[in-house]
Design a protein around this motif. Sequence first.
Motif, mmCIF file in Angstrom:
data_model
loop_
_atom_site.group_PDB
_atom_site.id
_atom_site.type_symbol
_atom_site.label_atom_id
_atom_site.label_comp_id
_atom_site.label_asym_id
_atom_site.label_seq_id
_atom_site.Cartn_x
_atom_site.Cartn_y
_atom_site.Cartn_z
ATOM 1 N N SER A 63 0.755 -1.391 0.075
ATOM 2 C CA SER A 63 -0.007 -0.003 0.058
ATOM 3 C C SER A 63 0.892 1.263 -0.032
ATOM 4 C CB SER A 63 -0.970 -0.060 1.327
ATOM 5 O OG SER A 63 -0.234 -0.030 2.157
ATOM 6 N N GLY A 64 1.571 1.407 -1.089
ATOM 7 C CA GLY A 64 2.713 2.469 -1.140
ATOM 8 C C GLY A 64 3.866 2.119 -0.299
ATOM 9 N N GLY A 65 4.896 3.263 0.123
ATOM 10 C CA GLY A 65 6.121 3.170 0.378
ATOM 11 C C GLY A 65 7.142 3.427 -0.190
ATOM 12 N N PHE A 66 8.455 2.634 -0.200
ATOM 13 C CA PHE A 66 9.500 2.987 -0.891
ATOM 14 C C PHE A 66 10.330 1.609 -1.317
ATOM 15 C CE2 PHE A 66 8.894 6.642 1.223
ATOM 16 C CZ PHE A 66 9.001 7.948 0.493
ATOM 17 N N ILE A 67 10.999 1.825 -2.496
ATOM 18 C CA ILE A 67 11.990 0.628 -2.859
ATOM 19 C C ILE A 67 13.214 1.100 -3.007
ATOM 20 C CG2 ILE A 67 11.302 1.175 -5.240
ATOM 21 C CD1 ILE A 67 11.703 -1.897 -5.755
ATOM 22 N N GLU A 68 14.133 0.721 -2.324
ATOM 23 C CA GLU A 68 15.618 0.880 -2.423
ATOM 24 C C GLU A 68 16.228 -0.091 -3.017
ATOM 25 O OE1 GLU A 68 19.333 2.045 0.515
ATOM 26 O OE2 GLU A 68 17.745 0.945 1.370
#
Length: 135
Positions: free
Chosen positions: A65-70
């Motif tokens: 539900s969204g967030g970030f990818i590193e």
Amino acid sequence: MKTVTVNIVTPDGPVYDSEVTMVIAKTTSGEIGVLAGHIPMVAPLAIGAVKLKKEDGSTELVAVSGGFIEVRPEKISILAPSAEAATDIDLTRAKEALTRAEGRIQKKQDSIDFQRAELALKRALNRINVREGNM
């Protein structure tokens, strides 16, 4: 084919930790595919499915539900407010959430509730699609 370690973490703890050959995720600017050795990057994620392709050719799905990818050459980390593997999604509960969100959208009481209901609708649809494998 080379593999890369993928970790998907939420505030409640880890959701996924394994080696994969490719990660496909929906960012706020479009879909990306990442292989081992990819240049470092960070991108915000949209509500959607993360597709994890395994060495044996199988694919696992995780609803985020969204967030970030590193992305780093040897490791991919996904930090999300919530995430569920397809096998862990309760389809009945997701359909109930969809019905509630649709009801709130029809009421349109004020703009804040409408925006929250829209997000709840997107999350519910995402969870249903991931559980049913419609990605």
